[in-house]
Design a protein around this motif. Sequence first.
Motif, PDB file in Angstrom:
ATOM      1  N   SER A 139      -9.987  58.210  23.592  1.00 28.84           N
ATOM      2  CA  SER A 139      -9.276  59.377  23.059  1.00 28.84           C
ATOM      3  C   SER A 139      -8.019  59.666  23.871  1.00 28.84           C
ATOM      4  O   SER A 139      -6.971  60.019  23.320  1.00 28.84           O
ATOM      5  CB  SER A 139     -10.198  60.605  23.068  1.00 28.84           C
ATOM      6  OG  SER A 139     -11.351  60.373  22.295  1.00 28.84           O
ATOM      7  N   ILE A 140      -8.111  59.515  25.193  1.00 27.74           N
ATOM      8  CA  ILE A 140      -6.950  59.759  26.065  1.00 27.74           C
ATOM      9  C   ILE A 140      -5.845  58.752  25.755  1.00 27.74           C
ATOM     10  O   ILE A 140      -4.669  59.118  25.634  1.00 27.74           O
ATOM     11  CB  ILE A 140      -7.374  59.681  27.546  1.00 27.74           C
ATOM     12  CG1 ILE A 140      -8.261  60.880  27.894  1.00 27.74           C
ATOM     13  CG2 ILE A 140      -6.151  59.637  28.469  1.00 27.74           C
ATOM     14  CD1 ILE A 140      -8.973  60.746  29.235  1.00 27.74           C
ATOM     15  N   ILE A 141      -6.219  57.471  25.626  1.00 27.77           N
ATOM     16  CA  ILE A 141      -5.232  56.431  25.331  1.00 27.77           C
ATOM     17  C   ILE A 141      -4.557  56.687  23.998  1.00 27.77           C
ATOM     18  O   ILE A 141      -3.324  56.589  23.870  1.00 27.77           O
ATOM     19  CB  ILE A 141      -5.899  55.043  25.351  1.00 27.77           C
ATOM     20  CG1 ILE A 141      -6.304  54.674  26.783  1.00 27.77           C
ATOM     21  CG2 ILE A 141      -4.971  53.964  24.784  1.00 27.77           C
ATOM     22  CD1 ILE A 141      -7.204  53.463  26.871  1.00 27.77           C
ATOM     23  N   ARG A 142      -5.338  57.046  22.978  1.00 32.09           N
ATOM     24  CA  ARG A 142      -4.766  57.310  21.659  1.00 32.09           C
ATOM     25  C   ARG A 142      -3.841  58.514  21.683  1.00 32.09           C
ATOM     26  O   ARG A 142      -2.790  58.518  21.034  1.00 32.09           O
ATOM     27  CB  ARG A 142      -5.893  57.518  20.643  1.00 32.09           C
ATOM     28  CG  ARG A 142      -6.631  56.241  20.296  1.00 32.09           C
ATOM     29  CD  ARG A 142      -7.882  56.506  19.494  1.00 32.09           C
ATOM     30  NE  ARG A 142      -8.594  55.270  19.209  1.00 32.09           N
ATOM     31  CZ  ARG A 142      -9.837  55.209  18.765  1.00 32.09           C
ATOM     32  NH1 ARG A 142     -10.517  56.313  18.559  1.00 32.09           N
ATOM     33  NH2 ARG A 142     -10.415  54.039  18.533  1.00 32.09           N
ATOM     34  N   LYS A 195       0.130  58.422  20.757  1.00 29.96           N
ATOM     35  CA  LYS A 195       0.702  59.302  19.748  1.00 29.96           C
ATOM     36  C   LYS A 195       1.869  60.098  20.316  1.00 29.96           C
ATOM     37  O   LYS A 195       2.922  60.240  19.688  1.00 29.96           O
ATOM     38  CB  LYS A 195      -0.386  60.264  19.233  1.00 29.96           C
ATOM     39  CG  LYS A 195       0.105  61.221  18.156  1.00 29.96           C
ATOM     40  CD  LYS A 195      -1.007  62.168  17.713  1.00 29.96           C
ATOM     41  CE  LYS A 195      -0.489  63.167  16.689  1.00 29.96           C
ATOM     42  NZ  LYS A 195      -1.549  64.143  16.301  1.00 29.96           N
ATOM     43  N   TYR A 196       1.687  60.592  21.548  1.00 30.95           N
ATOM     44  CA  TYR A 196       2.739  61.368  22.203  1.00 30.95           C
ATOM     45  C   TYR A 196       3.993  60.524  22.422  1.00 30.95           C
ATOM     46  O   TYR A 196       5.116  60.961  22.130  1.00 30.95           O
ATOM     47  CB  TYR A 196       2.213  61.893  23.538  1.00 30.95           C
ATOM     48  CG  TYR A 196       3.256  62.558  24.405  1.00 30.95           C
ATOM     49  CD1 TYR A 196       3.770  63.808  24.081  1.00 30.95           C
ATOM     50  CD2 TYR A 196       3.727  61.927  25.562  1.00 30.95           C
ATOM     51  CE1 TYR A 196       4.733  64.417  24.871  1.00 30.95           C
ATOM     52  CE2 TYR A 196       4.680  62.529  26.361  1.00 30.95           C
ATOM     53  CZ  TYR A 196       5.182  63.772  26.017  1.00 30.95           C
ATOM     54  OH  TYR A 196       6.131  64.358  26.805  1.00 30.95           O
ATOM     55  N   ALA A 207       9.536  58.889  20.940  1.00 33.02           N
ATOM     56  CA  ALA A 207      10.478  57.841  20.540  1.00 33.02           C
ATOM     57  C   ALA A 207      11.139  58.189  19.207  1.00 33.02           C
ATOM     58  O   ALA A 207      12.349  58.001  19.030  1.00 33.02           O
ATOM     59  CB  ALA A 207       9.758  56.499  20.444  1.00 33.02           C
ATOM     60  N   GLU A 208      10.357  58.719  18.265  1.00 36.57           N
ATOM     61  CA  GLU A 208      10.914  59.111  16.967  1.00 36.57           C
ATOM     62  C   GLU A 208      11.898  60.265  17.117  1.00 36.57           C
ATOM     63  O   GLU A 208      12.942  60.293  16.452  1.00 36.57           O
ATOM     64  CB  GLU A 208       9.782  59.498  16.011  1.00 36.57           C
ATOM     65  CG  GLU A 208       8.941  58.305  15.563  1.00 36.57           C
ATOM     66  CD  GLU A 208       7.737  58.730  14.736  1.00 36.57           C
ATOM     67  OE1 GLU A 208       7.479  59.957  14.663  1.00 36.57           O
ATOM     68  OE2 GLU A 208       7.062  57.845  14.180  1.00 36.57           O
TER      69      GLU A 208
END
Length: 344
Positions: free
Chosen positions: A311-314, A318-319, A324-325
């Motif tokens: 969950s931490i990696i995901r 996402k962050y 980047a976007e």
Amino acid sequence: MEQKTVKIENSEIMSRIFGSFDVNVRMIEKAFGVQIYNRSDEDGDAVMISGETAEGVGMAANAVKYLGDMARYNEVLNDQQVGYVIDMLKDGRAGELSDLGQDCICITAKGKPIKTKTVGQKHYINAITKNTVVFGVGPAGTGKTFLAVAMAVKALREKQVGRIILTRPAIEAGEKLGFLPGDLQSKIDPYLRPLYDALFEMMGPENYQRHIEKGTIEIAPLAYMRGRTLDDSFIILDEAQNSTPEQMKMFLTRLGFNSKAVITGDLTQTDLPTGQRSGLASAVKILEGIDDIAIHKFTDRDVVRHKLVQSIIRAYEKYEKERAEARSESRYKLDRQPKPQKLK
């Protein structure tokens, strides 16, 4: 109401499938919208599955079958393994689970068998077996270093190589260790501790110490590899994301006859100074497609630590994607702004 029955080998396998306080089957029930209970009679042990949809019942039955296969080779099935099976079934990749956990890489000093726990890990082990140089790239907790050390110990025990060489860049993870007391070995020990830990588990402290004294195991910072030719060796470069492109080229050109090299790292956890390109990132791009060199990329699904690590990696992925976007959109808006006119 749809129903299915899955035959179970014996009560011990049944117990492993259900888990402590039935936690494993509760996960399956929640994932596929079914009810699961066990049955034992003169016909043997079985798991009964019922639900509203044939698809949900069928997937739950497959989950039980695969967990039953895994239970033959594992004394305990934890929630991480059950969650992994559920995710693979939902993705339509059930066929890849068929022989998972059956292969034993080596036995630890305490008699525990080291086995692959995910399909990604199995592909990684196959890549190490078939290729001379392997890059294992992916997030923390996927077993990159541990499995590489297990393969090195196996190769040494089977006399495929004459020694094991473990190395990593001496880069601080945000903390300065240069003022630690002691000699040079004492100062570099903190950087190499994960490698010591893996070897201790595989060999035991006494056996490990004997190999160190004989010179069949060597652990040293990456800088110590310069100028050497490493023959008849199983070489592991850990935390390779902290190497520079020059260091990576230097390391890869140390490879000698009858040797194998495994390079592991996580490109999202680079401790190099800002603006310094990672040698691992460069090597993955430069060497892709070369015969006898394999590049294996782990995903968050291959994480075998606490389920929160996934969950931490995901969350971090996402962050970083959103950042980047946002930067890309900001640059686009800036480019679209009218340029100021020069005064004549």
